[in-house]
Design a protein around this motif. Structure first.
Motif, PDB file in Angstrom:
ATOM      1  N   UNK A   1      -1.663  21.717 -34.122  1.00  0.00           N
ATOM      2  CA  UNK A   1      -0.708  21.037 -34.890  1.00  0.00           C
ATOM      3  C   UNK A   1       0.503  20.598 -34.204  1.00  0.00           C
ATOM      4  N   UNK A   2       1.180  21.417 -33.293  1.00  0.00           N
ATOM      5  CA  UNK A   2       2.557  21.185 -32.831  1.00  0.00           C
ATOM      6  C   UNK A   2       2.111  19.896 -31.466  1.00  0.00           C
ATOM      7  N   UNK A   3       1.044  20.164 -30.819  1.00  0.00           N
ATOM      8  CA  UNK A   3       0.628  19.336 -29.856  1.00  0.00           C
ATOM      9  C   UNK A   3       0.592  17.668 -30.272  1.00  0.00           C
ATOM     10  N   UNK A   4      -0.349  17.950 -31.288  1.00  0.00           N
ATOM     11  CA  UNK A   4      -0.644  16.552 -32.093  1.00  0.00           C
ATOM     12  C   UNK A   4       0.581  15.787 -32.627  1.00  0.00           C
ATOM     13  N   UNK A   5       1.553  16.850 -33.243  1.00  0.00           N
ATOM     14  CA  UNK A   5       2.737  16.289 -33.778  1.00  0.00           C
ATOM     15  C   UNK A   5       3.628  15.431 -32.440  1.00  0.00           C
ATOM     16  N   UNK A   6       3.771  16.194 -31.555  1.00  0.00           N
ATOM     17  CA  UNK A   6       4.256  15.544 -30.190  1.00  0.00           C
ATOM     18  C   UNK A   6       3.638  14.379 -29.762  1.00  0.00           C
ATOM     19  N   UNK A   7       2.365  13.966 -29.758  1.00  0.00           N
ATOM     20  CA  UNK A   7       1.581  12.965 -29.252  1.00  0.00           C
ATOM     21  C   UNK A   7       2.194  11.907 -30.278  1.00  0.00           C
ATOM     22  N   UNK A   8       2.112  12.127 -31.506  1.00  0.00           N
ATOM     23  CA  UNK A   8       2.510  11.097 -32.604  1.00  0.00           C
ATOM     24  C   UNK A   8       4.044  10.618 -32.361  1.00  0.00           C
ATOM     25  N   UNK A   9       4.843  11.731 -32.337  1.00  0.00           N
ATOM     26  CA  UNK A   9       6.127  11.111 -32.252  1.00  0.00           C
ATOM     27  C   UNK A   9       6.682  10.426 -31.128  1.00  0.00           C
ATOM     28  N   UNK A  10       6.030  10.855 -29.962  1.00  0.00           N
ATOM     29  CA  UNK A  10       6.217  10.092 -28.770  1.00  0.00           C
ATOM     30  C   UNK A  10       5.675   8.717 -28.741  1.00  0.00           C
ATOM     31  N   UNK A  11       4.503   8.441 -29.393  1.00  0.00           N
ATOM     32  CA  UNK A  11       3.885   7.227 -30.070  1.00  0.00           C
ATOM     33  C   UNK A  11       4.708   6.354 -30.820  1.00  0.00           C
ATOM     34  N   UNK A  12       5.457   7.074 -31.777  1.00  0.00           N
ATOM     35  CA  UNK A  12       6.277   6.371 -32.579  1.00  0.00           C
ATOM     36  C   UNK A  12       7.469   5.880 -31.783  1.00  0.00           C
ATOM     37  N   UNK A  13       7.848   6.790 -31.044  1.00  0.00           N
ATOM     38  CA  UNK A  13       9.310   6.404 -30.216  1.00  0.00           C
ATOM     39  C   UNK A  13       9.191   5.250 -29.187  1.00  0.00           C
ATOM     40  N   UNK A  14       7.882   4.695 -29.123  1.00  0.00           N
ATOM     41  CA  UNK A  14       7.655   3.415 -28.323  1.00  0.00           C
ATOM     42  C   UNK A  14       7.316   2.085 -28.997  1.00  0.00           C
ATOM     43  N   UNK A  15       7.641   2.444 -30.481  1.00  0.00           N
ATOM     44  CA  UNK A  15       7.335   0.990 -31.338  1.00  0.00           C
ATOM     45  C   UNK A  15       8.411   0.057 -30.945  1.00  0.00           C
ATOM     46  N   UNK A  16       8.002  -1.276 -30.612  1.00  0.00           N
ATOM     47  CA  UNK A  16       9.048  -2.206 -30.465  1.00  0.00           C
ATOM     48  C   UNK A  16      10.071  -1.954 -29.514  1.00  0.00           C
ATOM     49  N   UNK A  17      10.001  -1.266 -28.532  1.00  0.00           N
ATOM     50  CA  UNK A  17      11.151  -0.935 -27.513  1.00  0.00           C
ATOM     51  C   UNK A  17      11.612  -2.061 -26.730  1.00  0.00           C
ATOM     52  N   UNK A  18      12.696  -2.190 -26.566  1.00  0.00           N
ATOM     53  CA  UNK A  18      13.335  -3.317 -25.501  1.00  0.00           C
ATOM     54  C   UNK A  18      13.662  -2.763 -24.224  1.00  0.00           C
ATOM     55  N   UNK A  19      13.182  -3.132 -23.173  1.00  0.00           N
ATOM     56  CA  UNK A  19      13.315  -2.628 -21.926  1.00  0.00           C
ATOM     57  C   UNK A  19      13.792  -3.739 -20.824  1.00  0.00           C
ATOM     58  N   UNK A  20      13.964  -3.229 -19.711  1.00  0.00           N
ATOM     59  CA  UNK A  20      14.361  -4.331 -18.699  1.00  0.00           C
ATOM     60  C   UNK A  20      15.709  -4.908 -18.925  1.00  0.00           C
ATOM     61  N   UNK A  21      15.305  -6.465 -18.939  1.00  0.00           N
ATOM     62  CA  UNK A  21      16.673  -7.290 -19.433  1.00  0.00           C
ATOM     63  C   UNK A  21      16.720  -7.638 -20.691  1.00  0.00           C
ATOM     64  N   UNK A  22      15.716  -6.960 -21.590  1.00  0.00           N
ATOM     65  CA  UNK A  22      15.990  -7.164 -22.870  1.00  0.00           C
ATOM     66  C   UNK A  22      17.168  -6.374 -23.787  1.00  0.00           C
ATOM     67  N   UNK A  23      17.625  -6.829 -24.851  1.00  0.00           N
ATOM     68  CA  UNK A  23      18.716  -6.149 -25.440  1.00  0.00           C
ATOM     69  C   UNK A  23      20.089  -5.976 -24.537  1.00  0.00           C
ATOM     70  N   UNK A  24      20.643  -4.663 -24.708  1.00  0.00           N
ATOM     71  CA  UNK A  24      21.834  -4.560 -24.004  1.00  0.00           C
ATOM     72  C   UNK A  24      22.170  -2.940 -24.010  1.00  0.00           C
ATOM     73  N   UNK A  25      23.147  -2.535 -23.299  1.00  0.00           N
ATOM     74  CA  UNK A  25      23.486  -1.247 -23.461  1.00  0.00           C
ATOM     75  C   UNK A  25      24.907  -1.142 -24.157  1.00  0.00           C
ATOM     76  N   UNK A  26      24.810  -0.670 -25.365  1.00  0.00           N
ATOM     77  CA  UNK A  26      26.265  -0.875 -25.970  1.00  0.00           C
ATOM     78  C   UNK A  26      27.014   0.117 -25.535  1.00  0.00           C
ATOM     79  N   UNK A  27      28.461  -0.247 -25.631  1.00  0.00           N
ATOM     80  CA  UNK A  27      29.430   0.684 -25.287  1.00  0.00           C
ATOM     81  C   UNK A  27      29.715   1.852 -26.426  1.00  0.00           C
TER      82      UNK A  27
END
Length: 320
Positions: free
Chosen positions: A288-314
């Motif tokens: 259960x714990x290992x599978x949860x980690x896989x799912x939350x890491x997967x969720x944490x990649x939904x629609x991410x902005x990287x590189x020159x996308x978006x900004x780094x807010x102050x």
């Protein structure tokens, strides 16, 4: 302290998760993750419910426009954070506290979106859940609108609606079960229980999925026409520890939230739950714990902005 689980595919600091990387700030802000961890640790020691608050914030951020910190923006009544589906979401002050400490040593380097993901990771570990590495490198989004949060998963959704909403984000039935299991920590308000306890059928009545032995306890805590702000643990009997008890409760009719109970209505999602409770599961079954980690890491990649996308807010609540 719980068993610490580190997924094999995150052991190497440079491993890539899409365009995100574990250890993204190792050169540009080496103490970034420890600074966030310190803020989260102090918060959870002060108030154990902070762990659930930060975990929920991560989910709500990712489920609207992706994991881009859009829920943090507070630029008026039309900001995303004011959506009906975000009721009760908090932790904004803790994210900003971490941001302030990071800006003092690494100005303009660490995104608010990454702070949210890291804070959720640290909160889980502090609630005796699994420890894991978070791929980082997210950038902050430049859009926040209440109208974009109109399709958040809801406690009153049918299992078909829940599955469809998760599928739309690239998540599977298994992910639905495991991410719902994040309810293993935290509380809910009686406001979210009223329909399930008193108006589940037309003309009144309670959800028949509630174990008859559990119903009197729920109605005593949340009486009809009572104070809807009263709170109760979502994971009956284990509300402060991150563990598999939430899935056991769902199987046995002790689910508090209606959406959790619905996981037992569907063949596919019920099969995922049952897979953790077979006779040989402790030895040969899935973790259960290992599978949860896989799912939350997967969720944490939904629609991410990287590189020159978006900004780094102050400041996390304000666009630059």
């Amino acid at each position: 302290m719980s068993l610490v689980l580190i997924l094999l595919f995150t052991l190497c600091m440079g491993i890539s998760q899409g365009k995100l990387n574990v250890g993204f700030y190792s050169q540009t802000c080496p103490n970034a993750e420890s600074i966030v961890s310190g803020v989260v640790r102090d918060a959870v020691l002060s108030n154990i419910n902070s762990a659930a608050v930060l975990l929920r914030l991560h989910f709500h951020d990712c489920f609207v426009q992706g994991c881009d910190g859009s829920i943090l923006i507070d630029n008026g009544p039309n900001a995303e954070r004011h959506a009906f589906g975000h009721q009760g979401v908090g932790g904004f002050d803790l994210i900003q506290k971490a941001k302030d400490e990071l800006e003092a040593v690494c100005q303009g380097v660490v995104s608010c979106a990454d702070i949210v993901a890291l804070a959720a990771r640290d909160a889980i570990a502090l609630a005796n859940g699994p420890a894991y590495q978070v791929p980082t490198g997210r950038r902050d989004g430049r859009v926040s609108n209440v109208s974009l949060a109109g399709d958040m998963p809801d406690v009153g959704d049918s299992i078909q609606q829940l599955k469809a909403k998760f599928f739309a984000k690239g998540l599977t039935d298994k992910d639905l079960v495991l991410l719902s299991a994040a309810h293993t920590i935290g509380t809910t308000a009686c406001f979210f229980m009223t329909r399930r306890l008193y108006n589940f059928f037309p003309g009144g009545g309670s959800d028949p999925a509630i174990n008859p032995a559990f119903l009197p306890e729920l109605t005593a805590t949340c009486p009809q026409n009572g104070d809807v702000s009263v709170r109760l643990p979502i994971d009956h009997g284990s509300g402060e520890n991150f563990d598999i008890q939430i899935l056991r409760n769902i199987r046995d009719g002790f689910a508090v939230l209606e959406s959790d109970a619905r996981l037992n209505d569907d063949v596919a999602t019920r099969g995922v739950i049952d897979s953790y409770f077979g006779l040989l599961s402790p030895f040969l079954g899935p973790s259960f714990e290992r599978d949860f980690v896989e799912s939350i890491i997967k969720m944490g990649q939904i629609g991410v902005k990287t590189g020159t996308q978006g900004e780094i807010r102050r400041v996390c609540s304000i666009f630059n």
